[in-house]
Design a protein around this motif. Structure first.
Motif, PDB file in Angstrom:
ATOM      1  N   GLU A 124      41.869  47.408  35.820  1.00 15.15           N
ATOM      2  CA  GLU A 124      40.768  46.976  35.032  1.00 15.15           C
ATOM      3  C   GLU A 124      40.846  46.351  33.939  1.00 15.15           C
ATOM      4  N   GLY A 125      40.215  45.415  33.545  1.00 19.22           N
ATOM      5  CA  GLY A 125      40.272  44.779  32.367  1.00 19.22           C
ATOM      6  C   GLY A 125      41.354  43.535  32.170  1.00 19.22           C
ATOM      7  N   THR A 126      42.087  43.354  33.341  1.00 13.27           N
ATOM      8  CA  THR A 126      43.004  42.301  33.395  1.00 13.27           C
ATOM      9  C   THR A 126      42.207  40.884  33.043  1.00 13.27           C
ATOM     10  N   THR A 127      41.192  40.525  33.956  1.00 11.78           N
ATOM     11  CA  THR A 127      40.414  39.398  33.562  1.00 11.78           C
ATOM     12  C   THR A 127      40.068  39.277  32.158  1.00 11.78           C
ATOM     13  N   ALA A 142      42.651  30.692  38.285  1.00 11.70           N
ATOM     14  CA  ALA A 142      41.700  31.612  38.461  1.00 11.70           C
ATOM     15  C   ALA A 142      42.359  33.091  38.356  1.00 11.70           C
ATOM     16  N   VAL A 143      41.770  34.070  37.600  1.00 13.13           N
ATOM     17  CA  VAL A 143      42.392  35.608  37.675  1.00 13.13           C
ATOM     18  C   VAL A 143      41.304  36.422  38.353  1.00 13.13           C
ATOM     19  N   ILE A 144      41.968  36.931  39.226  1.00 13.23           N
ATOM     20  CA  ILE A 144      41.152  37.929  40.061  1.00 13.23           C
ATOM     21  C   ILE A 144      41.795  39.524  39.947  1.00 13.23           C
ATOM     22  N   GLU A 145      41.093  40.374  39.690  1.00 18.07           N
ATOM     23  CA  GLU A 145      41.549  41.968  39.441  1.00 18.07           C
ATOM     24  C   GLU A 145      40.968  42.776  40.630  1.00 18.07           C
ATOM     25  N   MET A 146      41.681  43.634  41.021  1.00 17.80           N
ATOM     26  CA  MET A 146      41.036  44.267  42.248  1.00 17.80           C
ATOM     27  C   MET A 146      39.944  45.437  41.775  1.00 17.80           C
ATOM     28  N   ALA A 147      39.851  45.663  40.574  1.00 19.52           N
ATOM     29  CA  ALA A 147      38.828  46.410  40.127  1.00 19.52           C
ATOM     30  C   ALA A 147      37.469  45.928  40.349  1.00 19.52           C
ATOM     31  N   ALA A 148      37.258  44.411  40.382  1.00 19.79           N
ATOM     32  CA  ALA A 148      36.116  43.689  40.564  1.00 19.79           C
ATOM     33  C   ALA A 148      35.523  44.029  42.166  1.00 19.79           C
ATOM     34  N   ILE A 173      46.018  34.064  40.058  1.00 20.70           N
ATOM     35  CA  ILE A 173      46.603  35.380  39.416  1.00 20.70           C
ATOM     36  C   ILE A 173      45.750  36.592  39.970  1.00 20.70           C
ATOM     37  N   LEU A 174      46.446  37.339  40.770  1.00 32.76           N
ATOM     38  CA  LEU A 174      45.627  38.437  41.551  1.00 32.76           C
ATOM     39  C   LEU A 174      46.519  39.982  40.987  1.00 32.76           C
ATOM     40  N   GLY A 175      45.626  40.576  40.145  1.00 32.10           N
ATOM     41  CA  GLY A 175      46.200  41.781  39.736  1.00 32.10           C
ATOM     42  C   GLY A 175      45.915  42.971  40.720  1.00 32.10           C
TER      43      GLY A 175
END
Length: 380
Positions: free
Chosen positions: A47-50, A87-93, A130-132
Motif C-alpha cells: 500500500e502506498g507504492t503508487t 503505469a504503476v499498479i499496487e495490489m492494495a488498490a 509496474i505491478l506491486g
C-alpha cells in the motif's frame, strides 16, 4: 555539498518513506542551503507504492470505476500513470488485506480487479506495467487477474470458470492464447521482495495464509490447491514455477504473473532505482541518505539499503544509513558500500514508546550527521 539523494525505506509503524524524505529535505536545506536535494520515496509493492512513484517521478493518479474488489463487488480503484507508456499498479488498490476487514477468507477472495486495472492501463496506451505485490488478501495464484486479461481456466468437463483459492483444484486445463494477444508487446515488471516457493511448508498458504484468515485446515486445503495448480501449469503451459523465488508472493500471485502473464519478478528496490534513473542521478551527487526501520542480516537480501549502497559504491558516492535499530549481524552492509550507520533511537526506548517522537528523533540524528560532514545551520 551540491547534491544529495534521499531514498529510504519506511520505518514500519513509525515513519513512512515519504515523511522521511520530507524531513531530510528540510534539514539539509538548513545546513546546506545551496544543495540540490533529490527525494525518492522507496516503494515496496504494498500500500502506498503508487503514491511513492508519483511523488518521485510525477504523473497522475487514474481512477477507474466498475473494478471488482477481492469479493467481486464493484468499486472505484486506481493506478498511477507515470508517463505515456508506464503505469504503476499496487495490489492494495483492489485486493489488499485492509479491504477484507472482518471478512478475511483466502478461499473466496480474488485478484480479478488487478487484471481489470492492468487491462485499463494497456488500453490507455501503457506498454510498461509496474505491478506491486504486497499486503494481499488472496490465495488464488493470480488466476483472477489472469482471467480478467483473457486467460481461460477449464474444469474436467470443459467448462470455463474463474478460480479462487478454494477452487484451484477444479482446474484441469489453461489457455493463455487470448491474454497473449492482449499483452503483446507489453512488459510487466513485478515488485517482489520475498523468495518463498509456490507451495509446501515455506509456500504461499502455510506462510501467509494465517494472516489472511486461514485456519490450519484451510491452510492445508489451500496448499493442496496450489500443488494442483502447479501441476496443471506444467501440463498446459510447459512452465515450471513451483520453486521460482517469489512464486509464493501475494497468495502465489508471483507464480501466476510468470506463468500466465510472462512477467518478470524483480526486487522492488531494483525496479524503483531503474525507473527513476538512479545510476544517472548519482553522477554529480555528493551523498546518498538511506535507511530502514531495522538494519539486520535481512537487509542484505534485496532490501533498500543494500540495493542503494551497491549502486552508489560503484560511483564512489558515500552512503549514510539511518535506522531505528541495528542488529549484531548488520556489519556486512559495509561490504555492500555503506559508509556509516546511525541509529535514530536516541534514548534506547522500546518500540511502543517511539512512535510519537520518531520524526523528531530522525531529524535530530540526521542533523548531527550533517554537522559532522561540515554543514552549518543557516536557517530556523
Amino acid at each position: 555539498m551540491k547534491r544529495c539523494i534521499v531514498v529510504s525505506d519506511s520505518f514500519k509503524g513509525t515513519l513512512s518513506s515519504r515523511e522521511i524524505c520530507r524531513i531530510a529535505k528540510r534539514s539539509i536545506a538548513r545546513f546546506f542551503p545551496e544543495c540540490e536535494v533529490i527525494s525518492l520515496p522507496a516503494a515496496d509493492g504494498g500500500e502506498g507504492t503508487t503514491d511513492c512513484f508519483l511523488e518521485a517521478l510525477g504523473g497522475t493518479k487514474v481512477t477507474v470505476g466498475g473494478i471488482r474488489n477481492l469479493f467481486g463487488e464493484e468499486i472505484e480503484a486506481f493506478y498511477g500513470r507515470i508517463d505515456d507508456t508506464t503505469a504503476v499498479i499496487e495490489m492494495a488498490a483492489a485486493a489488499g488485506l485492509p479491504m477484507a476487514g472482518n471478512r478475511k477468507n483466502p478461499e473466496i477472495t480474488t485478484t480479478y480487479g488487478i487484471g481489470q486495472l492492468i487491462l485499463h492501463a494497456v488500453r490507455e496506451g501503457a506498454t510498461q506495467i509496474i505491478l506491486g505485490l504486497g499486503g494481499s488478501a488472496t490465495n488464488d495464484g493470480g488466476c483472477g487477474c489472469a482471467a480478467a486479461l483473457g486467460v481461460r481456466f477449464y474444469d474436467k468437463d470443459g467448462n470455463s470458470f474463474i478460480p479462487v483459492g478454494g477452487t484451484l483444484e477444479r482446474i484441469a486445463d489453461i489457455d493463455v492464447t487470448a491474454a497473449g494477444e492482449q499483452l503483446k508487446n507489453i512488459t510487466i515488471h513485478v515488485m517482489c521482495d520475498i523468495d518463498n516457493p509456490l507451495h509446501g511448508e515455506q509456500g504461499a498458504a502455510y506462510i501467509f495464509g494465517p494472516q489472511k484468515g486461514a485456519d490450519e485446515a484451510m491452510v492445508k486445503r489451500l496448499d493442496k490447491g496450489l500443488k494442483l495448480l502447479d501441476a496443471v501449469i506444467e501440463k498446459s503451459l510447459g512452465r515450471s514455477v513451483a520453486v521460482l523465488p517469489g512464486a509464493g508472493a501475494a497468495g502465489a500471485f508471483g507464480a501466476g504473473c510468470v506463468a500466465f502473464l510472462d512477467a518478470e519478478l524483480k526486487s522492488g528496490i531494483e525496479i524503483v532505482l531503474d525507473t527513476v534513473g538512479f545510476d544517472s542521478l548519482l553522477l554529480g551527487s555528493d551523498l546518498v541518505i538511506t535507511g530502514e526501520g531495522r538494519l539486520d542480516g535481512q537487509s542484505l537480501r534485496g532490501k533498500v539499503v543494500c540495493g542503494v549502497a551497491a549502486r552508489a559504491s560503484k560511483k564512489q558516492v558515500p552512503v549514510l544509513v539511518f535506522t531505528g535499530s541495528v542488529s549484531d549481524d548488520a556489519d556486512a552492509v559495509y561490504e555492500m558500500g555503506v559508509t556509516a550507520v546511525f541509529t535514530t533511537n536516541r534514548q534506547g526506548l522500546p518500540f511502543e514508546e517511539l512512535k510519537e517522537r520518531s520524526g523528531r528523533d530522525y531529524e535530530r540524528t540526521l542533523e548531527d550527521a550533517l554537522r559532522l560532514i561540515g554543514g552549518r545551520k543557516m536557517a530556523p
